[in-house]
Scaffold this active site. Structure first.
Site, PDB file in Angstrom:
ATOM      1  N   ARG A 121       0.808  -1.238   0.000  1.00  0.00           N
ATOM      2  CA  ARG A 121       0.000   0.000   0.000  1.00  0.00           C
ATOM      3  C   ARG A 121       0.833   1.277   0.000  1.00  0.00           C
ATOM      4  O   ARG A 121       0.354   2.331   0.427  1.00  0.00           O
ATOM      5  CB  ARG A 121      -0.983   0.018   1.169  1.00  0.00           C
ATOM      6  CG  ARG A 121      -1.956  -1.153   1.121  1.00  0.00           C
ATOM      7  CD  ARG A 121      -3.173  -0.939   1.991  1.00  0.00           C
ATOM      8  NE  ARG A 121      -3.907  -2.185   2.066  1.00  0.00           N
ATOM      9  CZ  ARG A 121      -3.727  -3.108   3.019  1.00  0.00           C
ATOM     10  NH1 ARG A 121      -2.858  -2.891   3.979  1.00  0.00           N
ATOM     11  NH2 ARG A 121      -4.426  -4.203   2.996  1.00  0.00           N
ATOM     12  N   LYS A 143       2.556  11.002 -11.590  1.00  0.00           N
ATOM     13  CA  LYS A 143       1.699  10.056 -12.311  1.00  0.00           C
ATOM     14  C   LYS A 143       2.453   8.753 -12.520  1.00  0.00           C
ATOM     15  O   LYS A 143       3.587   8.745 -12.989  1.00  0.00           O
ATOM     16  CB  LYS A 143       1.299  10.627 -13.668  1.00  0.00           C
ATOM     17  CG  LYS A 143       0.223  11.671 -13.590  1.00  0.00           C
ATOM     18  CD  LYS A 143      -0.329  11.963 -14.975  1.00  0.00           C
ATOM     19  CE  LYS A 143      -1.438  12.974 -14.934  1.00  0.00           C
ATOM     20  NZ  LYS A 143      -1.964  13.265 -16.296  1.00  0.00           N
ATOM     21  N   GLU A 185       7.981  17.158 -25.945  1.00  0.00           N
ATOM     22  CA  GLU A 185       7.410  17.605 -24.665  1.00  0.00           C
ATOM     23  C   GLU A 185       8.003  18.953 -24.232  1.00  0.00           C
ATOM     24  O   GLU A 185       7.322  19.772 -23.613  1.00  0.00           O
ATOM     25  CB  GLU A 185       7.618  16.557 -23.568  1.00  0.00           C
ATOM     26  CG  GLU A 185       6.936  15.215 -23.824  1.00  0.00           C
ATOM     27  CD  GLU A 185       5.444  15.178 -23.465  1.00  0.00           C
ATOM     28  OE1 GLU A 185       4.910  16.196 -22.978  1.00  0.00           O
ATOM     29  OE2 GLU A 185       4.822  14.135 -23.697  1.00  0.00           O
ATOM     30  N   LYS A 227       6.468  22.434 -15.448  1.00  0.00           N
ATOM     31  CA  LYS A 227       5.645  21.323 -14.983  1.00  0.00           C
ATOM     32  C   LYS A 227       5.422  21.394 -13.470  1.00  0.00           C
ATOM     33  O   LYS A 227       4.316  21.146 -12.980  1.00  0.00           O
ATOM     34  CB  LYS A 227       6.275  19.985 -15.355  1.00  0.00           C
ATOM     35  CG  LYS A 227       5.439  18.817 -14.870  1.00  0.00           C
ATOM     36  CD  LYS A 227       5.450  17.622 -15.758  1.00  0.00           C
ATOM     37  CE  LYS A 227       4.442  16.595 -15.252  1.00  0.00           C
ATOM     38  NZ  LYS A 227       4.508  15.337 -15.979  1.00  0.00           N
ATOM     39  N   GLU A 237      -4.950  16.594 -11.140  1.00  0.00           N
ATOM     40  CA  GLU A 237      -5.596  16.866 -12.420  1.00  0.00           C
ATOM     41  C   GLU A 237      -7.087  17.103 -12.282  1.00  0.00           C
ATOM     42  O   GLU A 237      -7.895  16.479 -12.958  1.00  0.00           O
ATOM     43  CB  GLU A 237      -5.299  15.718 -13.418  1.00  0.00           C
ATOM     44  CG  GLU A 237      -5.531  16.163 -14.844  1.00  0.00           C
ATOM     45  CD  GLU A 237      -4.863  15.239 -15.879  1.00  0.00           C
ATOM     46  OE1 GLU A 237      -3.709  14.836 -15.631  1.00  0.00           O
ATOM     47  OE2 GLU A 237      -5.480  14.995 -16.898  1.00  0.00           O
ATOM     48  N   ARG A 241      -3.999  21.062 -14.576  1.00  0.00           N
ATOM     49  CA  ARG A 241      -2.984  20.082 -14.971  1.00  0.00           C
ATOM     50  C   ARG A 241      -3.268  19.434 -16.320  1.00  0.00           C
ATOM     51  O   ARG A 241      -2.361  19.009 -17.028  1.00  0.00           O
ATOM     52  CB  ARG A 241      -2.850  19.003 -13.880  1.00  0.00           C
ATOM     53  CG  ARG A 241      -1.764  18.012 -14.189  1.00  0.00           C
ATOM     54  CD  ARG A 241      -1.366  17.185 -12.991  1.00  0.00           C
ATOM     55  NE  ARG A 241      -0.376  16.205 -13.407  1.00  0.00           N
ATOM     56  CZ  ARG A 241       0.380  15.507 -12.581  1.00  0.00           C
ATOM     57  NH1 ARG A 241       0.258  15.667 -11.294  1.00  0.00           N
ATOM     58  NH2 ARG A 241       1.256  14.659 -13.046  1.00  0.00           N
ATOM     59  N   ASN A 245      -1.569  17.871 -21.211  1.00  0.00           N
ATOM     60  CA  ASN A 245      -1.891  16.824 -22.175  1.00  0.00           C
ATOM     61  C   ASN A 245      -2.120  17.364 -23.582  1.00  0.00           C
ATOM     62  O   ASN A 245      -2.727  16.692 -24.416  1.00  0.00           O
ATOM     63  CB  ASN A 245      -3.136  16.056 -21.717  1.00  0.00           C
ATOM     64  CG  ASN A 245      -2.835  15.208 -20.500  1.00  0.00           C
ATOM     65  OD1 ASN A 245      -1.790  14.583 -20.406  1.00  0.00           O
ATOM     66  ND2 ASN A 245      -3.758  15.203 -19.550  1.00  0.00           N
ATOM     67  N   HIS A 248      -1.990  15.036 -26.495  1.00  0.00           N
ATOM     68  CA  HIS A 248      -1.926  13.665 -25.978  1.00  0.00           C
ATOM     69  C   HIS A 248      -3.158  12.837 -26.322  1.00  0.00           C
ATOM     70  O   HIS A 248      -3.076  11.615 -26.410  1.00  0.00           O
ATOM     71  CB  HIS A 248      -1.720  13.674 -24.457  1.00  0.00           C
ATOM     72  CG  HIS A 248      -0.318  13.985 -24.047  1.00  0.00           C
ATOM     73  ND1 HIS A 248       0.342  15.132 -24.452  1.00  0.00           N
ATOM     74  CD2 HIS A 248       0.581  13.296 -23.299  1.00  0.00           C
ATOM     75  CE1 HIS A 248       1.569  15.135 -23.933  1.00  0.00           C
ATOM     76  NE2 HIS A 248       1.733  14.035 -23.227  1.00  0.00           N
ATOM     77  N   HIS A 252      -2.349   9.567 -27.950  1.00  0.00           N
ATOM     78  CA  HIS A 252      -2.669   8.250 -27.376  1.00  0.00           C
ATOM     79  C   HIS A 252      -3.422   7.389 -28.383  1.00  0.00           C
ATOM     80  O   HIS A 252      -3.225   6.170 -28.438  1.00  0.00           O
ATOM     81  CB  HIS A 252      -3.516   8.411 -26.110  1.00  0.00           C
ATOM     82  CG  HIS A 252      -2.724   8.830 -24.912  1.00  0.00           C
ATOM     83  ND1 HIS A 252      -3.319   9.186 -23.724  1.00  0.00           N
ATOM     84  CD2 HIS A 252      -1.392   8.951 -24.715  1.00  0.00           C
ATOM     85  CE1 HIS A 252      -2.372   9.521 -22.852  1.00  0.00           C
ATOM     86  NE2 HIS A 252      -1.198   9.385 -23.432  1.00  0.00           N
ATOM     87  N   HIS A 265       6.277   7.792 -27.695  1.00  0.00           N
ATOM     88  CA  HIS A 265       5.258   8.673 -27.121  1.00  0.00           C
ATOM     89  C   HIS A 265       5.413  10.112 -27.634  1.00  0.00           C
ATOM     90  O   HIS A 265       4.448  10.741 -28.068  1.00  0.00           O
ATOM     91  CB  HIS A 265       5.362   8.625 -25.597  1.00  0.00           C
ATOM     92  CG  HIS A 265       4.450   9.562 -24.879  1.00  0.00           C
ATOM     93  ND1 HIS A 265       3.088   9.424 -24.904  1.00  0.00           N
ATOM     94  CD2 HIS A 265       4.710  10.669 -24.127  1.00  0.00           C
ATOM     95  CE1 HIS A 265       2.536  10.403 -24.191  1.00  0.00           C
ATOM     96  NE2 HIS A 265       3.501  11.164 -23.712  1.00  0.00           N
TER      97      HIS A 265
END
Lengths: 362, 362
Positions: A121, A143, A185, A227, A237, A241, A245, A248, A252, A265
């Site tokens: 955890r 992330k 990026e 960032k 997010e 935030r 993206n 993206h 994606h 990517h």
């Protein structure tokens, strides 16, 4: 003579952490203080281990340092590979006081981070990103996650590291396609939030392509600072935030369509950013000349500008329907209000989106 | 005439949530306000679905309610089964605004909770526990996770629900072995923190065995209140919360040794609590008569008092070495300073531990 060591702070209250940037830091910078227990597990991959594992181990004097070496590639960013990390932790009887260290690019960072978020955890975590893409993007902000056959990064967690160490020397061994992918990026930060940085990039793009260490270091510092600012305002997010993206959602879709790993990517994001710029123009926010500037800069960074042959507007629409930014069935995209200012919105005309898709799909 | 509906609050700042307890609530209590999006996925299992799925669906008026039915049993608390939840979410295109609902016992709750913690990096979650064990223990406090072949609950996350709904009517269909297993955790609260509750249980244990609804409701309320208090003080088990694991280190060893699912969790905890009491006596904290009281109460609750035949002290030592409470190689256990007062400690004599293990292993 090593360059100046520079330090940034990601400001997240009790989860705040430093990003240390410089040349030749790996193996010299003492990271032991960020690993409170007496044991560390370094997670890396088969390409990075021969180059940097030994130096990374030397960064934790006085600790028992274990390591696990994953296969290299986005196609391994799945449960089976993640489980190799859990196997290593359990076989070596690591407790919840252990610290996981990601040594490698974004895939290693995302998987080691997710393992750190979920082993017993949650355990401590340190990022040592070795690609430009991971240095300016995925290593900062917490992330973590893995892919699912039906969608990229669909399973994951927010889990902030205790520290990020960026050694610009590790970029010397990076393939040129991955340098370009990282630059996508970097350019993104200029586009979404910092027109001055965008101009600086237009001036310095050739030196970045040539891996001028001083210029690279500056680009990484400014990207991380941008960032860190955004993440400090909106860690999970809920709002701002999402502008990170830009490109993206389209990107994606390209990555999912082609199968993870065949497009990098950053390459998919490059094409996606140009598509977002095109849709912003159709929506009336950008001028033709703005889109042209985006295209020229991406081209000079040696990045792709169109989706793969055979990919149709219908492919995009189907794949974009599961994007995490969507709210109750309505597609949301990051668009540009102007160069240097991004916004997350559902208020674009479907007709314009279809025109953009038709324009880019051959 | 339904019994009084009672409500508790787990006090965790912005993550606070209510526990609603009462008879006949399922399908009548409106839970829609705890599911902010317009979609819900109910996660349940093949035993519970025919009994309660329809009523659970009726608790979300105005929402689109999907469901996924998992196989029933602790041996399915693994990645493959968890992935059935992700498959359902992705196939049905649930976004990050969705709400997962766990309808079932602890296994369903732990897996649905872990899916909620990690789907798109975290979505909303509601617990509707239908076993006594999950009503008094696992549905409260935010622990979620799955098992690994090398250890129970080794992969997971803390993820608090938006609400917990406990309908005591669901206990009418519970097998009697599961009633007893739940009573083990109820008795635990008396042992670790509440001598008055322990006395109340000694008075009322036969009525609990007979499933007297009023007495059950009171036992559940006091158990949840105790757990809510402990969790409010120590959400992420930095200290106090570990006392909730009385008997669990021994118990997990039994569960791992026998293979998950052949002993019920509460049965293993019962034996483990008696072992912990025995070690507490050897360490000088409990009197012989105290251990006798623990044994008699567990026996009256129809719970096992010895580990399975063939399990040796060495089995226990090996399996307990990976327990999450351990710190840097040192075994930590929850022991009793007195009846009604537990403590987490490494300061017991190894000799005493070995004597306890030898005493219980045949």
């Amino acid at each position: 003579m090593p360059e100046a060591r520079r330090e940034l702070r990601v400001d997240l209250g009790e989860r705040s952490y430093p990003i240390v940037i410089g040349q030749g830091l790996l193996g010299k910078e003492d990271l032991a203080s960020f690993a409170p227990g007496d044991r560390v597990l370094i997670v890396t991959n088969a390409s990075v281990a021969p180059l940097y594992l030994e130096r990374a181990q030397a960064s934790f004097p006085g600790k028992q340092v274990d390591s696990v070496i994953l296969p290299d590639g986005e196609r391994y960013k799945n449960w089976e590979t993640l489980n190799l990390i859990f196997d290593a932790l359990l076989e070596k009887k690591h407790t919840r006081k252990t610290t996981l260290v990601a040594l490698g690019g974004g895939v290693v960072g995302d998987m080691a981070g997710f393992a750190a978020a979920t082993y017993q955890r949650g355990v401590n975590f340190i990022q040592i990103p070795t690609t430009l893409l991971s240095q300016v993007d995925s290593s900062v902000g917490g992330k973590t996650g893995i892919n699912h056959p039906l969608g990229k990064n669909m399973i994951g967690a927010f889990h902030q590291p205790q520290a990020v160490l960026i050694d610009t020397d590790t970029l010397s061994t990076l393939p040129s396609s991955e340098m370009s992918a990282g630059l996508a990026e970097v350019i993104k930060y200029g586009l979404i939030r910092d027109i001055e940085f965008l101009k600086w990039l237009e001036t310095n793009i050739d030196r970045l392509n040539d891996r001028d260490s001083r210029v690279l270091s500056e680009a990484i510092f400014r990207s991380c600072a941008c960032k860190a600012d955004v993440v400090a305002v909106d860690e999970r997010e809920g709002g701002l935030r999402a502008i990170l993206n830009l490109g993206h959602t389209f990107g994606h879709a390209i990555e999912t369509h082609t199968g993870y790993g065949s497009w990098l990517h950053g390459e998919a994001v490059s094409t996606g950013m140009l598509m977002a710029a095109d849709l912003s123009r159709r929506s009336g926010s950008l001028a033709d000349a703005d889109v042209e500037r985006v295209q020229v800069l991406l081209e000079r960074a040696r990045l792709p500008l169109v989706p793969p042959a055979g990919m149709t507007p219908q492919h995009f629409m189907t794949l974009m329907a599961v994007d995490k930014k969507n709210v109750d069935g309505s597609l949301r995209l990051v668009l540009l209000e102007s160069l240097g200012k991004a916004v997350v919105t559902s208020s674009f005309r479907n007709e314009d989106l279809h025109d953009t898709l038709a324009h880019f799909c051959h």
